[in-house]
Design a protein around this motif. Structure first.
Motif, PDB file in Angstrom:
ATOM      1  N   LYS A 152       0.812  -1.216   0.000  1.00 18.95           N
ATOM      2  CA  LYS A 152       0.000   0.000   0.000  1.00 18.95           C
ATOM      3  C   LYS A 152       0.846   1.267   0.000  1.00 18.95           C
ATOM      4  CE  LYS A 152      -3.992  -2.131   2.259  1.00 18.95           C
ATOM      5  NZ  LYS A 152      -4.782  -2.261   3.514  1.00 18.95           N
ATOM      6  N   LEU A 153       2.071   1.168   0.520  1.00 18.40           N
ATOM      7  CA  LEU A 153       2.948   2.340   0.559  1.00 18.40           C
ATOM      8  C   LEU A 153       3.638   2.608  -0.779  1.00 18.40           C
ATOM      9  CD1 LEU A 153       4.664   1.948   4.060  1.00 18.40           C
ATOM     10  CD2 LEU A 153       2.921   3.617   3.406  1.00 18.40           C
ATOM     11  N   VAL A 154       3.766   1.580  -1.601  1.00 16.61           N
ATOM     12  CA  VAL A 154       4.473   1.733  -2.875  1.00 16.61           C
ATOM     13  C   VAL A 154       3.684   2.664  -3.795  1.00 16.61           C
ATOM     14  CG1 VAL A 154       5.240   0.539  -4.956  1.00 16.61           C
ATOM     15  CG2 VAL A 154       5.655  -0.472  -2.708  1.00 16.61           C
ATOM     16  N   GLN A 155       4.403   3.597  -4.403  1.00 10.47           N
ATOM     17  CA  GLN A 155       3.817   4.586  -5.311  1.00 10.47           C
ATOM     18  C   GLN A 155       4.460   4.466  -6.692  1.00 10.47           C
ATOM     19  OE1 GLN A 155       4.248   8.495  -3.548  1.00 10.47           O
ATOM     20  NE2 GLN A 155       3.512   7.812  -1.534  1.00 10.47           N
ATOM     21  N   PRO A 156       3.869   5.103  -7.704  1.00 11.30           N
ATOM     22  CA  PRO A 156       4.472   5.034  -9.044  1.00 11.30           C
ATOM     23  C   PRO A 156       5.904   5.548  -9.092  1.00 11.30           C
ATOM     24  CG  PRO A 156       2.216   5.825  -9.191  1.00 11.30           C
ATOM     25  CD  PRO A 156       2.545   5.766  -7.725  1.00 11.30           C
ATOM     26  N   ASN A 157       6.272   6.449  -8.170  1.00  7.09           N
ATOM     27  CA  ASN A 157       7.629   7.015  -8.170  1.00  7.09           C
ATOM     28  C   ASN A 157       8.522   6.408  -7.090  1.00  7.09           C
ATOM     29  OD1 ASN A 157       6.159   8.230  -6.097  1.00  7.09           O
ATOM     30  ND2 ASN A 157       7.356  10.132  -6.178  1.00  7.09           N
ATOM     31  N   THR A 158       8.124   5.246  -6.558  1.00  3.42           N
ATOM     32  CA  THR A 158       8.966   4.598  -5.546  1.00  3.42           C
ATOM     33  C   THR A 158      10.272   4.136  -6.181  1.00  3.42           C
ATOM     34  OG1 THR A 158       7.060   3.887  -4.232  1.00  3.42           O
ATOM     35  CG2 THR A 158       9.144   2.740  -3.857  1.00  3.42           C
ATOM     36  N   LYS A 159      11.360   4.705  -5.732  1.00  4.06           N
ATOM     37  CA  LYS A 159      12.681   4.422  -6.304  1.00  4.06           C
ATOM     38  C   LYS A 159      13.447   3.380  -5.486  1.00  4.06           C
ATOM     39  CE  LYS A 159      16.137   5.694  -9.166  1.00  4.06           C
ATOM     40  NZ  LYS A 159      16.720   7.052  -9.042  1.00  4.06           N
ATOM     41  N   MET A 160      13.141   3.314  -4.193  1.00  2.79           N
ATOM     42  CA  MET A 160      13.924   2.442  -3.324  1.00  2.79           C
ATOM     43  C   MET A 160      13.088   1.990  -2.130  1.00  2.79           C
ATOM     44  SD  MET A 160      17.553   3.323  -1.394  1.00  2.79           S
ATOM     45  CE  MET A 160      18.497   3.396  -2.932  1.00  2.79           C
ATOM     46  N   ILE A 161      13.263   0.735  -1.755  1.00  2.41           N
ATOM     47  CA  ILE A 161      12.737   0.192  -0.507  1.00  2.41           C
ATOM     48  C   ILE A 161      13.942  -0.121   0.370  1.00  2.41           C
ATOM     49  CG2 ILE A 161      11.449  -1.694   0.565  1.00  2.41           C
ATOM     50  CD1 ILE A 161       9.900  -1.934  -2.111  1.00  2.41           C
ATOM     51  N   VAL A 162      13.866   0.270   1.651  1.00  5.91           N
ATOM     52  CA  VAL A 162      15.011   0.137   2.551  1.00  5.91           C
ATOM     53  C   VAL A 162      14.622  -0.731   3.752  1.00  5.91           C
ATOM     54  CG1 VAL A 162      16.743   1.348   3.920  1.00  5.91           C
ATOM     55  CG2 VAL A 162      15.797   2.431   1.862  1.00  5.91           C
ATOM     56  N   ILE A 163      15.395  -1.775   3.974  1.00  7.40           N
ATOM     57  CA  ILE A 163      15.192  -2.682   5.102  1.00  7.40           C
ATOM     58  C   ILE A 163      16.536  -2.876   5.785  1.00  7.40           C
ATOM     59  CG2 ILE A 163      13.216  -3.880   4.080  1.00  7.40           C
ATOM     60  CD1 ILE A 163      15.055  -6.072   3.108  1.00  7.40           C
ATOM     61  N   ASN A 164      16.538  -3.518   6.953  1.00  8.14           N
ATOM     62  CA  ASN A 164      17.819  -4.009   7.481  1.00  8.14           C
ATOM     63  C   ASN A 164      17.590  -5.344   8.162  1.00  8.14           C
ATOM     64  OD1 ASN A 164      16.720  -2.463   9.822  1.00  8.14           O
ATOM     65  ND2 ASN A 164      18.693  -2.867  10.743  1.00  8.14           N
ATOM     66  N   ASN A 165      18.586  -6.211   7.998  1.00  5.18           N
ATOM     67  CA  ASN A 165      18.412  -7.608   8.374  1.00  5.18           C
ATOM     68  C   ASN A 165      19.740  -8.202   8.834  1.00  5.18           C
ATOM     69  OD1 ASN A 165      16.614  -9.834   8.570  1.00  5.18           O
ATOM     70  ND2 ASN A 165      17.417 -10.720   6.688  1.00  5.18           N
ATOM     71  N   PRO A 166      19.887  -8.532  10.128  1.00  2.00           N
ATOM     72  CA  PRO A 166      18.967  -8.360  11.242  1.00  2.00           C
ATOM     73  C   PRO A 166      18.645  -6.888  11.495  1.00  2.00           C
ATOM     74  CG  PRO A 166      20.731  -9.883  11.837  1.00  2.00           C
ATOM     75  CD  PRO A 166      21.124  -9.233  10.547  1.00  2.00           C
ATOM     76  N   ASN A 167      17.489  -6.695  12.133  1.00  2.00           N
ATOM     77  CA  ASN A 167      17.012  -5.339  12.375  1.00  2.00           C
ATOM     78  C   ASN A 167      17.688  -4.728  13.597  1.00  2.00           C
ATOM     79  OD1 ASN A 167      14.750  -3.635  14.054  1.00  2.00           O
ATOM     80  ND2 ASN A 167      14.596  -3.255  11.861  1.00  2.00           N
ATOM     81  N   ASN A 168      18.003  -3.461  13.480  1.00  7.21           N
ATOM     82  CA  ASN A 168      18.420  -2.619  14.594  1.00  7.21           C
ATOM     83  C   ASN A 168      17.301  -1.604  14.810  1.00  7.21           C
ATOM     84  OD1 ASN A 168      19.683  -0.828  16.372  1.00  7.21           O
ATOM     85  ND2 ASN A 168      21.041   0.029  14.839  1.00  7.21           N
ATOM     86  N   PRO A 169      16.607  -1.644  15.950  1.00  7.68           N
ATOM     87  CA  PRO A 169      17.048  -2.103  17.260  1.00  7.68           C
ATOM     88  C   PRO A 169      16.482  -3.436  17.737  1.00  7.68           C
ATOM     89  CG  PRO A 169      15.174  -0.645  17.539  1.00  7.68           C
ATOM     90  CD  PRO A 169      15.438  -0.736  16.052  1.00  7.68           C
TER      91      PRO A 169
END
Length: 387
Positions: A152-169
């Motif tokens: 639902k957050l993705v838009q036509p101009n979404t250039k990047m999705i950012v995650i981290n794995n394992p997650n901090n904090p």
């Protein structure tokens, strides 16, 4: 003037970390000296090489040896081999994250970032005038991304999705099944998928057959950032990296590198290579360190009789611990008081957009936990929370 948010966790740590006695805020595995690593492995530190090396600017993208060693961290059977041209060496993972966003996002772009996470990942895209949407991770969902919410957050101009794995904090870990579904969402949008993997080798509480792959082995536009700071115990060696199979992304980062730090120091490059040559011994040592310390922390939380709650971390060195009963869930004032009155460092959840939690690091020495946790208990007792 360029817009920039205050980096709340760094401000908090800088304010208190040199004045405390008990450190429950450290996020690196217990830092080693070169002598420590020599003793652990029996391999001589490259002191003669450093002493005799002419200290010029060095290798702009990182030495061939260091970049080859970084590739070795990622290469695995069944995946196309990564090569040194897929790597840019940076000043720590913080330099890697900054340079990646400097190179790839800007005005008119949209970026989706998980929350909570290291604030840099959320704030830097705004510096370059990108629009940022936060994908809220939830305690009751084990701090893992909700795919419907992401879509639902993705838009036509979404250039990047950012995650981290394992997650901090939180220490949560996304398995391959979940990562591949996120990849599908990114691929459908032709978006980059940046994964801050600075804690990546430390999947200490994940079954061996469930250890997730790096994002660069799952997605052609996946970008991994990492360093020798957290899992490898050498934060004082300012060596991090960007690695990706997307040649255009690497090229953009290299181009902007000319306006950035130019190169890491030759001394750091040489020591970084020595660290990664001995990575297996370091990781074996730090796995055992984290497993032992996590057991101490788990017993402590269980003994609180519900005052403290958590989703037990599956990887990394940090736990996000909920404190029940605080007035207005105000963990910022609580952590300030911990540092000043109890000389103990823990980080407030407000620094990660989640009031009512504290981040506790368990990768430091066993003694830090055994001396710091009683101070945390004393504070909670003095406030009438721990009966």
């Amino acid at each position: 003037m360029v817009f920039q948010e205050d980096f709340e966790i760094e401000k908090f740590m800088n304010k208190h970390e040199h004045n405390v006695v008990y450190n429950l805020g450290e996020t690196c595995c217990y830092s080693m000296s070169l002598k420590d690593l020599e003793v652990l492995t029996g391999n001589k530190a490259p002191l003669d090489t450093i002493f005799n090396q002419r200290l010029v600017y060095g290798w702009i993208e990182g030495s061939d040896e260091l970049r080859d060693l970084i590739c070795d961290v990622y290469n695995k059977d069944g995946c196309a081999k990564l090569v040194r041209e897929d790597v840019v060496v940076t000043n720590g993972a913080i330099g890697a994250n900054f340079l990646t966003m400097y190179g790839l996002v800007g005005k008119g772009d949209h970026v989706v970032v998980v929350n909570p996470t290291y604030q840099q990942l959320q704030s830097v895209p705004k510096i370059f005038e990108a629009e940022v949407s936060l994908l809220d991770l939830k305690f009751e969902e084990n701090w893992l991304p909700n795919l419907d919410a992401l879509q639902k957050l993705v838009q036509p101009n979404t250039k990047m999705i950012v995650i981290n794995n394992p997650n901090n904090p939180t220490g949560s870990v996304m398995d391959n099944e979940l990562l591949l579904k996120i990849v599908d969402i990114a691929r459908a949008q032709d978006a980059y998928l940046l994964c801050d993997e600075v804690y990546r080798p430390l999947f200490h509480s994940v079954a061996p057959d469930k250890v997730p792959d790096s994002i660069v082995n799952l997605y052609e536009k996946g970008i991994s950032t990492c360093s020798v700071s957290k899992a490898f115990s050498f934060a004082g060696v300012r060596v991090g990296w960007i690695i990706s199979r997307d040649h255009a992304a690497i090229a953009e980062c290299i181009t902007r590198r000319d306006y950035n730090t130019i190169s890491v120091s030759m001394v750091d490059d040489i020591i970084g290579s020595y660290v990664l040559q001995n990575r297996n011994a370091i990781l074996k040592h730090n796995y055992q360190l984290c497993i032992g310390n996590l057991a101490i922390l788990e017993e402590f939380i269980q003994s609180s009789n519900g005052v403290l709650d958590w989703v037990k971390p599956a990887g990394g060195t940090t736990a996000f611990v909920k404190i029940n009963g605080l007035v207005n869930d105000n963990t910022e004032d609580f952590c300030d008081d911990m540092a000043v009155a109890y000389k103990t460092l823990v980080a407030p959840g407000e620094n990660f957009n989640n009031r009512g939690y504290v981040r506790i690091g368990f990768g430091n020495s066993k003694e830090d936990l055994l001396t710091g946790l009683p101070q945390l208990k004393k504070s909670l007792k003095d406030k009438g929370l721990w009966k």
